[in-house]
Design a protein around this motif. Sequence first.
Motif, PDB file in Angstrom:
ATOM      1  N   TRP A  63       1.066  -1.190   0.020  1.00 20.09           N
ATOM      2  CA  TRP A  63       0.060  -0.004   0.062  1.00 20.09           C
ATOM      3  C   TRP A  63       0.897   1.234   0.045  1.00 20.09           C
ATOM      4  CZ3 TRP A  63      -3.997   1.219  -1.880  1.00 20.09           C
ATOM      5  CH2 TRP A  63      -4.890   2.619  -1.405  1.00 20.09           C
ATOM      6  N   GLN A  64       2.004   1.225   0.755  1.00 20.24           N
ATOM      7  CA  GLN A  64       2.784   2.588   0.683  1.00 20.24           C
ATOM      8  C   GLN A  64       3.461   2.594  -0.708  1.00 20.24           C
ATOM      9  OE1 GLN A  64       3.108   4.662   2.971  1.00 20.24           O
ATOM     10  NE2 GLN A  64       1.639   3.550   4.202  1.00 20.24           N
ATOM     11  N   HIS A  65       3.782   1.364  -1.363  1.00 18.12           N
ATOM     12  CA  HIS A  65       4.502   1.578  -2.705  1.00 18.12           C
ATOM     13  C   HIS A  65       3.349   2.115  -3.562  1.00 18.12           C
ATOM     14  CE1 HIS A  65       6.165   0.356  -6.388  1.00 18.12           C
ATOM     15  NE2 HIS A  65       5.180  -0.114  -6.698  1.00 18.12           N
ATOM     16  N   LEU A  66       2.072   1.701  -3.480  1.00 19.18           N
ATOM     17  CA  LEU A  66       1.056   2.317  -4.383  1.00 19.18           C
ATOM     18  C   LEU A  66       0.741   3.839  -3.991  1.00 19.18           C
ATOM     19  CD1 LEU A  66      -1.592  -0.517  -4.149  1.00 19.18           C
ATOM     20  CD2 LEU A  66      -0.726   0.079  -6.402  1.00 19.18           C
ATOM     21  N   LEU A  67       0.864   4.053  -2.650  1.00 21.19           N
ATOM     22  CA  LEU A  67       0.576   5.533  -2.713  1.00 21.19           C
ATOM     23  C   LEU A  67       1.887   6.433  -3.041  1.00 21.19           C
ATOM     24  CD1 LEU A  67      -0.566   5.609   1.274  1.00 21.19           C
ATOM     25  CD2 LEU A  67      -1.845   5.972  -0.916  1.00 21.19           C
ATOM     26  N   SER A  68       3.083   5.906  -2.965  1.00 27.32           N
ATOM     27  CA  SER A  68       4.291   6.432  -3.722  1.00 27.32           C
ATOM     28  C   SER A  68       3.912   6.733  -5.158  1.00 27.32           C
ATOM     29  CB  SER A  68       5.539   5.706  -3.423  1.00 27.32           C
ATOM     30  OG  SER A  68       5.610   4.484  -3.914  1.00 27.32           O
ATOM     31  N   LEU A  69       3.374   5.789  -5.523  1.00 30.09           N
ATOM     32  CA  LEU A  69       2.947   5.908  -7.290  1.00 30.09           C
ATOM     33  C   LEU A  69       1.945   6.940  -7.462  1.00 30.09           C
ATOM     34  CD1 LEU A  69       2.682   2.273  -8.276  1.00 30.09           C
ATOM     35  CD2 LEU A  69       4.458   3.861  -9.154  1.00 30.09           C
ATOM     36  N   ARG A  70       0.976   7.051  -6.568  1.00 31.34           N
ATOM     37  CA  ARG A  70       0.003   8.023  -6.522  1.00 31.34           C
ATOM     38  C   ARG A  70       0.413   9.561  -6.608  1.00 31.34           C
ATOM     39  NH1 ARG A  70      -2.584  12.054  -5.638  1.00 31.34           N
ATOM     40  NH2 ARG A  70      -4.426  12.378  -4.797  1.00 31.34           N
ATOM     41  N   GLU A  71       1.598   9.585  -5.531  1.00 32.61           N
ATOM     42  CA  GLU A  71       1.982  10.814  -5.472  1.00 32.61           C
ATOM     43  C   GLU A  71       3.207  11.201  -6.692  1.00 32.61           C
ATOM     44  OE1 GLU A  71       1.338  13.046  -3.230  1.00 32.61           O
ATOM     45  OE2 GLU A  71      -0.062  11.685  -2.349  1.00 32.61           O
ATOM     46  N   LEU A  99      10.248  -2.011  -3.400  1.00 37.22           N
ATOM     47  CA  LEU A  99       9.915  -3.440  -2.811  1.00 37.22           C
ATOM     48  C   LEU A  99      10.760  -4.495  -2.471  1.00 37.22           C
ATOM     49  CD1 LEU A  99       6.732  -3.907  -5.204  1.00 37.22           C
ATOM     50  CD2 LEU A  99       6.559  -3.007  -2.861  1.00 37.22           C
ATOM     51  N   SER A 100      10.543  -5.015  -1.310  1.00 35.67           N
ATOM     52  CA  SER A 100      11.520  -6.266  -0.858  1.00 35.67           C
ATOM     53  C   SER A 100      11.231  -7.340  -1.839  1.00 35.67           C
ATOM     54  CB  SER A 100      11.077  -6.636   0.520  1.00 35.67           C
ATOM     55  OG  SER A 100       9.666  -7.179   0.676  1.00 35.67           O
ATOM     56  N   PRO A 101      12.206  -8.194  -1.763  1.00 37.90           N
ATOM     57  CA  PRO A 101      12.216  -9.383  -2.842  1.00 37.90           C
ATOM     58  C   PRO A 101      11.174 -10.233  -2.829  1.00 37.90           C
ATOM     59  CG  PRO A 101      14.381  -8.983  -1.896  1.00 37.90           C
ATOM     60  CD  PRO A 101      13.492  -8.227  -1.243  1.00 37.90           C
ATOM     61  N   ASP A 102      10.593 -10.397  -1.550  1.00 38.64           N
ATOM     62  CA  ASP A 102       9.477 -11.450  -1.162  1.00 38.64           C
ATOM     63  C   ASP A 102       8.182 -10.594  -1.077  1.00 38.64           C
ATOM     64  OD1 ASP A 102       9.989 -10.171   1.033  1.00 38.64           O
ATOM     65  OD2 ASP A 102      10.068 -11.853   2.238  1.00 38.64           O
ATOM     66  N   ALA A 103       7.954  -9.350  -1.539  1.00 26.28           N
ATOM     67  CA  ALA A 103       6.602  -8.721  -1.241  1.00 26.28           C
ATOM     68  C   ALA A 103       5.597  -9.345  -2.434  1.00 26.28           C
ATOM     69  CB  ALA A 103       6.884  -7.254  -2.127  1.00 26.28           C
ATOM     70  N   ASP A 104       4.534  -9.401  -1.586  1.00 28.19           N
ATOM     71  CA  ASP A 104       3.429  -9.953  -1.989  1.00 28.19           C
ATOM     72  C   ASP A 104       2.538  -8.728  -3.151  1.00 28.19           C
ATOM     73  OD1 ASP A 104       0.682 -10.947  -2.774  1.00 28.19           O
ATOM     74  OD2 ASP A 104       0.203 -11.569  -0.764  1.00 28.19           O
TER      75      ASP A 104
END
Length: 275
Positions: free
Chosen positions: A11-19, A27-32
Amino acid sequence: MQSVRVTDEMWQHLLSLREGLIGPRVLSPDADVSCLPLYAPIARRSGQFVLAQVGQSLDGRIATPMGDAQDVSGSDGIAHLHRCRALVDAVVVGVGTVVADDPSLSVRAAPGRSPVRVVVDCNGRMPHRAKMLNDGGMPVIVIQADDVARRNGGHELISLPRQADGSLSPRDILAALTERDLTSVLVEGGANTISRFIDAQLVDRLHVSVSPIIIGSGPAGIRLTPIDRLSQARRPEVQVYNIGTDIVFDCNLRVEAQRAAALPDCEDILMADTA
């Protein structure tokens, strides 16, 4: 059907895309990453983007005949709607939704920034005591016809010309929002408002979130222009996601809209305030 899990990291990754950050959160290598196909198209900033969202029962109802729409969606369906709000610049509803439900249109079930609230109020029916006008939250924009008396109410007012039938054009509404740098838009309700944006070929993605309840009667979530034959029915590319309590049908309408926009006889669909 793909199961979707939204972790804090994603979710933090998506919010960074939104900004629109040049370097989004790594993202970490094992991110879902199961949630990316559903939410990344909304979060990415690439010009005007319109998402419509409908939360409904198994039998396509959004409320009872008496208008009770509370808890049509399950907890995960509500979280999904709030995530969509957090990923856009503005959320649009018709004034009928404000009169019936008095929503705040803020982000509460997910971390993130609330969008600007936009109310399509062709004939000046916006209640002075509406929750969103008095909650101290994000700005409210009311869009009405230019022949309606302007009222002071602590919100920005946009006046647009009426069309031949006395309504407003969804295309004009989006243009006015784009002028204010509100380029990603969630059209949330009601059914007439969503349907007019779809009929105008202005919706890129349609999310239909289905909850496992049967209401049996009541209003439908979408009411498009009637067709005579099933061969005229829209058949968008659809991905289906299990988000927990609800199932989301992610309908890609962009290709259909681009084809319709290229037709020389394409008519502008008009916008009333009866949502």
